[in-house]
Design a protein around this motif. Structure first.
Motif: not given
Lengths: 264, 159
Positions: A50, A30, B61-62, B64-65, A106, A35, A8, A32, A6, B67
């Motif tokens: 992300d 997002g 939602v993870l 990690a998201q 989201v 995931l 970011r 949705q 992962y 954060e």
């Protein structure tokens, strides 16, 4: 879910670099859709990049002739934007009918458009309003963007930055929602624009598509009656447990007429 | 990997695997089991929490998201002085629950719904509760509780 790495990033450049470093990296907006797909093991990205912390990708700008929506802008931000509602009410209506309230908090416009789910709502808006998709590399006209089932013109390492919607004279989006998922069993965006009438369908085919025969009929007479006898070819449409191709073809005509009547 | 966020006003940091969902983080790492997992497919809404003030499904939602985010769960909704939040009180008063499994998610969604759509009509309430499934009550009392809770939140002058 299978294991994944992962990342970011906080800038687009950083995200593009990360996506380029791995053969099987996937961007997540997002998430949705993504995931839930990962939980079902329908996808197995080695790395998730992300985009959620890239601030420049979010936001709405309206200049009178164009509504520009950043890729990471959430559905509810579009649905509840008084600026969007004033400029293109059909777009605010469409965003407000995606999924459910929590999903709209989201899910993002860029994620939806890049995924090109055959039953997603936003592709109908992008194609029906004649939008332009701005990426980190170029601008892509809506007519060149949606290629096939979950397939778009986006190249590897290419990310949507924003969608530019020209403000139409009038437009409306009407969908027949699958009652459990709220995805469009079929949905129609019709718009009278400076360049003529556009009519785009989602939910019925492999990806969003226009219906030139209806557009031509509406160009001469923008009324529901003008397209009463104009059917789409059922042979090209989706067949699943929720509806046959013939049913979807019928729905497209009904929804197109309703959209024309609702256009404002 | 490390994740840090504020949960119910408290700063938390934990070492998690990247695929850890926010539901798993709240329940398994922090012991906040008020956030229920019903379907784990983003449909039922039992896992609804507030992420930076907005209702989201924590199973979608993870961790990690989230954060750096501000998370509020059902455990953190009331003021901590022993009084229920007006929406919780309204669900009790109006019998907005039977088995109670969906209730934490319903209450969290209801509070955000009131904040997003003040003075919402019954139609708006029902449309925006689309993402929360209750298999006991038939929703009548839930809608009544939501309207009563909205009035209570107005009296308190907060969300």
């Amino acid at each position: 879910m299978y294991a994944f790495g992962y990342h970011r990033p906080t800038t687009i450049d950083e995200a593009v670099t990360l996506l380029g470093q791995s053969e099987d990296a996937s961007a997540i907006a997002g998430g949705q859709t993504l995931l839930q797909s990962l939980k079902q093991r329908l996808a197995q990205p080695g790395e998730l990049v992300d985009l959620g912390a890239i601030k420049e990708l979010s936001g709405i700008a309206v200049d009178g002739r164009t509504v520009v929506i950043g890729a990471l802008t959430k559905h509810n931000e579009v649905a509840l934007s008084s600026e969007v509602r004033k400029a293109v009410p059909a777009l605010a209506d469409l965003a407000g009918a995606i999924g459910d309230h929590q999903v709209r908090n989201v899910g993002t416009i860029g994620g939806s458009v890049a995924n090109s789910d055959p039953a997603a709502d936003y592709p109908a808006a992008v194609l029906g309003l004649g939008a332009t998709v701005e990426t980190n590399q170029r601008r892509i006209a809506a007519d060149d963007f949606f290629i096939d089932l979950f397939e778009t013109a986006l190249e590897p390492g290419e990310l949507i930055k924003a969608i530019h919607f020209p403000v139409p004279k009038r437009a409306a989006y009407v969908k027949f929602a699958q009652p459990a998922s709220r995805y469009a069993l079929a949905g129609v965006m019709v718009a009278e624009t400076g360049d003529g009438v556009r009519l785009a369908v989602t939910g019925a085919g492999a990806c969003a598509f226009r219906v030139p025969a209806m557009e031509q009929a509406l160009a001469g007479d923008f009324s529901a009656d003008a397209i009463k006898g104009v059917q789409v070819d059922a042979d090209e449409l989706n067949d699943d447990i929720h509806g046959t191709p013939a049913y979807r073809a019928h729905l497209v005509n009904v929804l197109a007429r309703r959209a024309v009547e609702a256009a404002r | 990997m490390n994740v840090s966020m504020t949960v119910n006003g408290r700063s938390v940091t934990a070492d998690v695997d990247p695929p850890t969902l926010l539901t798993e983080f709240l329940r398994d790492h922090l012991g906040l089991t008020g956030t229920h997992v019903g379907c784990d497919t983003g449909q039922c809404g039992s896992c609804t929490i507030h992420l930076d003030g907005r209702a989201v499904k924590a199973c979608s939602v993870l961790a990690a998201q989230a954060e750096g985010a501000r998370v509020v769960t059902i455990e953190g909704l009331a003021d901590g002085n022993g009084d229920l939040h007006p929406m919780q009180a309204a669900f009790r008063e109006e019998h907005g629950l039977q088995c109670g499994f969906c209730t934490p998610g319903m209450v969290m969604a209801a509070v955000d719904l009131v904040n997003t759509y003040p003075n919402a009509s019954d139609t708006t309430i029902r449309e925006n509760l689309e993402g929360n499934i209750c298999r006991c009550t038939g929703y009548e009392n839930i809608v009544r509780a939501l309207k009563s809770g909205a009035a209570g939140m107005g009296d308190q002058g907060n969300g």
